[in-house]
Design a protein around this motif. Sequence first.
Motif: not given
Length: 508
Positions: A3-7, A292-296
């Motif tokens: 997976s390329q996502h940040k889970n 971790w999810a790069n969410i502000p």
Amino acid sequence: MPSQHKNIVLLIADDLGMYIGSYGCSSISTPNLDRLASTGTRFDMAFASTSSCSGSRSTIYTGLHTHENGQYGLNWSKSHFQTFQHVDSAPKLFNQAGYRTGIIGKVHVGAEEVYPWQVREENGTRDVAWVADRCEAFFERAIADDTPFFLTVGYIDPHRDIATRGGFGNHEEQYGSRVPLLDVKSEDVEVPRWLTDLPETRQELVEYYKAVNRIDTGVGLVYEALERQGLLDSTLFVFTSDNGPPFVNSKTTLYDAGIHLPLIVRQPGADAGTVNPNMIPFVDILPTLLDWANIPLDIRISDRDPRLPPSPPRGGRSFLPILQRTDLLPESKWQHHVFGSHTFHEMQNYWPNRVLRTRRYKYHRNVAWRLDFPFAGDLYASTSFEGIRNMKPPVMIGRRKLQDYIFRPPEELYDLEADPDEIHNLAGEKEHQVLLLECRERVSEWQTQTKDLWLYRDGQSLTVLGRYAKDGLQVPERLDFDVERPGTRGVEMTRHLGVDGYSAGIER
């Protein structure tokens, strides 16, 4: 294909304290949690923000203390405490960010519209193999949809089974061959210093050990499912508990036995086997997941009902930047204190208290100290407490006298280096008055910032009375109402009244 996502996978035990091998309990069998600690970061100074199941989970999911988010106590039966409608929760925020969100097992917060997990498989089972299978199905669906995911796993273990006075859900052959039952003898268990070593205590700990081992098996099964699906290198794996063990002197108290908890975090690519000594409050968990999810970190829900007030600002911060630190950071880079807030457990367990815990000192502000400290129903009914209350005088809960557990003063102050069990109260000693007043003021300032209804002076809520500040109301600085000297003339008045208007928040 990886997976390329940040889970994210967040696993929350129910009533697990430090009964883990890697946290120094050599008698317990927790090989999977020990392996997780050896491949990730183990925080040794992590603290729940309250010591009740629903309340603690709400602080994890919202990054707000219970007096901010409204989940004052259990979302259960007639207690029915609910998080405020206007609060931004983890599932809301991650849904908005395009994540597939889910929860499997215990939910225990409300209401559903405040916590809108896309996949909600609420279940009271202790069959951790079933839980792991449902997790793997969730992973498979996220892979098929090519979607990042945030899955929460709410375990029932090692909570008491409620139906019995000393049981923890342990029944031979109930869960199948993938979940074996640990063989434990009463002489094998470790009785913590905060609990009284009696036959009844040891027998309950035998059952508790079995439940702890079962959750350890469950953690291992979920980890293996991630590994099979090729997701370990893209998934932040977090394990913690909601509060301390389900025994008197721990759960429902803000003593360290109730809030000093395990926190193990495995970040892909990070150094393995890190032991981090810095202090982590649980209100920091949500900011860390967002980071971790790069969410502000200051993200808000964009489609908010205009009739609702804004969600309170989250006061926590991400510990991701310090995850791999093994040194104690200076005060300028990280906080060396945490605050705690507890008001209810079950509805009848009203006993609000607030704490400040530094690395050395612990301050308790017991707002309703004139009330007996209440028992949670399952703790009162437990066979361990039955043994304790029938012991020969003096009746002791660990090193604490039973009467001191039930009857507490308005303030408590402890030097944890000399007194880690929080027994010798320094609040009344002249040489500690400066420290006491400093701690009281720091807690008051924090309560003001978080608009805490239980910021009391003269026995009244200053937060509520703030609406009258413009009309000249002044309130005596004393903590409690003085019926013998009720007058206000010549009395020091509080400076907190009206600092942050309560009425403005109500009128929105």
